[in-house]
Design a protein around this motif. Sequence first.
Motif, PDB file in Angstrom:
ATOM      1  N   GLY A   1      -5.422  10.009  60.176  1.00 20.10           N
ATOM      2  CA  GLY A   1      -4.623   9.589  61.330  1.00 20.10           C
ATOM      3  C   GLY A   1      -5.031  10.325  62.594  1.00 20.10           C
ATOM      4  N   ASP A   2      -4.096  10.461  63.524  1.00 18.93           N
ATOM      5  CA  ASP A   2      -4.458  11.011  64.837  1.00 18.93           C
ATOM      6  C   ASP A   2      -4.914  12.464  64.758  1.00 18.93           C
ATOM      7  N   GLY A   3      -4.311  13.268  63.877  1.00 18.23           N
ATOM      8  CA  GLY A   3      -4.727  14.669  63.736  1.00 18.23           C
ATOM      9  C   GLY A   3      -6.181  14.755  63.277  1.00 18.23           C
ATOM     10  N   THR A   4      -6.528  13.881  62.356  1.00 20.21           N
ATOM     11  CA  THR A   4      -7.902  13.822  61.824  1.00 20.21           C
ATOM     12  C   THR A   4      -8.882  13.451  62.935  1.00 20.21           C
ATOM     13  N   PHE A   5      -8.493  12.482  63.755  1.00 17.98           N
ATOM     14  CA  PHE A   5      -9.384  12.021  64.826  1.00 17.98           C
ATOM     15  C   PHE A   5      -9.496  13.073  65.940  1.00 17.98           C
ATOM     16  N   ARG A   6      -8.396  13.770  66.214  1.00 12.94           N
ATOM     17  CA  ARG A   6      -8.441  14.805  67.260  1.00 12.94           C
ATOM     18  C   ARG A   6      -9.451  15.886  66.872  1.00 12.94           C
ATOM     19  N   ALA A   7      -9.413  16.292  65.593  1.00 11.87           N
ATOM     20  CA  ALA A   7     -10.349  17.333  65.133  1.00 11.87           C
ATOM     21  C   ALA A   7     -11.784  16.826  65.198  1.00 11.87           C
ATOM     22  N   ALA A   8     -12.002  15.558  64.807  1.00 12.20           N
ATOM     23  CA  ALA A   8     -13.363  14.995  64.814  1.00 12.20           C
ATOM     24  C   ALA A   8     -13.899  14.918  66.245  1.00 12.20           C
ATOM     25  N   GLU A   9     -13.008  14.566  67.179  1.00  7.24           N
ATOM     26  CA  GLU A   9     -13.416  14.469  68.591  1.00  7.24           C
ATOM     27  C   GLU A   9     -13.936  15.829  69.074  1.00  7.24           C
ATOM     28  N   VAL A  10     -13.196  16.901  68.749  1.00  6.19           N
ATOM     29  CA  VAL A  10     -13.607  18.228  69.241  1.00  6.19           C
ATOM     30  C   VAL A  10     -14.888  18.682  68.526  1.00  6.19           C
ATOM     31  N   LEU A  11     -14.946  18.479  67.204  1.00  2.00           N
ATOM     32  CA  LEU A  11     -16.146  18.884  66.469  1.00  2.00           C
ATOM     33  C   LEU A  11     -17.377  18.153  67.015  1.00  2.00           C
ATOM     34  N   GLY A  12     -17.204  16.891  67.369  1.00  2.00           N
ATOM     35  CA  GLY A  12     -18.312  16.092  67.932  1.00  2.00           C
ATOM     36  C   GLY A  12     -18.752  16.627  69.282  1.00  2.00           C
ATOM     37  N   ASN A  13     -17.759  17.078  70.081  1.00  2.00           N
ATOM     38  CA  ASN A  13     -18.096  17.623  71.405  1.00  2.00           C
ATOM     39  C   ASN A  13     -18.750  18.997  71.301  1.00  2.00           C
TER      40      ASN A  13
END
Length: 326
Positions: free
Chosen positions: A106-118
Amino acid sequence: MKKQFKKIGVLTSGGDAPGMNAGIRAIVRCAVFHGLEIVGIRRGYSGLINGEFQKFSRRSVANIIQRGGTILETSRCPEMHEGAGRAKAIEALKNEGIDGCVVIGGDGTFRAAEVLGNESDIGFIGVPGTIDNDLWGTDFTIGFNTAVNTALDAIDRIRDTASAFERIFFVEVMGRNSGFIALEVGMAGGAEQIIIPEVKIDLEELCQNLKDSFKRGKRSSIIVVAEGNHTEDTINIAKYVGLRLKVESRVCTLGHIQRGGSPSSTDRILASNLGIAAVEGLINGKKGHAVGEVNSKIVYTPFKETWEKKKSIDDRYFKSIPILSL
Ligand code: F6P
């Protein structure tokens, strides 16, 4: 921009949802189909930090399409909020030679992926998996349909005992900040009222509506309440209404039952389509996006939009309930 991937990882994170296994199966098989190495990451981001990797082959995901939960297991990982935790996660992926990663959650998972990607050059792509259905960029999230049907089955049973005793039942369903499960279940289960976080209701008005319905000959009622509603705690609502109307009220919290069980055909198919679209999206330059299905078409939405934009509540539900529960 397109990038050549060699080895991709897959993880599930946050609340598990029925259909996650069908998604993992599709991701693994699609990666193998396109000649990529594929690694399962156990226990979500917590397992990633600890380097809990498992090499997958096409056979690793045999016989899981019908299973609830997630064979990869899951976690909620507070270390993802800290730079040190994320640095460990990136190091673990690099040491394993993983250059792309599909995250299901969900959103928590995507928030972490966004930062790891950046914070790295690793490509992340998201697959929406949560029973809450509270993500922008997809009409439905994986697990929502099964959870609704599980809750509905419970409500049908509760109605039997509610009418046998002439009681008002307050049935609490999941949905931390959203009323999608409650709306769907309430409408399909013939509820007299639905209480959700998006709409604050007046308890006096609720009591008056119930009183009127008793005058019309109703002997029992079911009110569906989303756990995250902002009106009152479900137990307090039930007490208040019971005392005010001098009727017996009961609360039934369906809780984690809604997260379990074999996924419906709808969730298996959605997860299969999204799993393939995630791997192919990564290959075709869609890193930093979540895949979704809108009007039966695959779409890719930048991670940030999936939690910043909000799906609106269809107000037909609120117009229809008073008519249908006459
Ligand atoms: O995010 C899905 C969800 O099932 C919510 O509906 C619920 O509030 C939450 O997870 C419960 O989380 P946990 O299993 O950590 O208690």
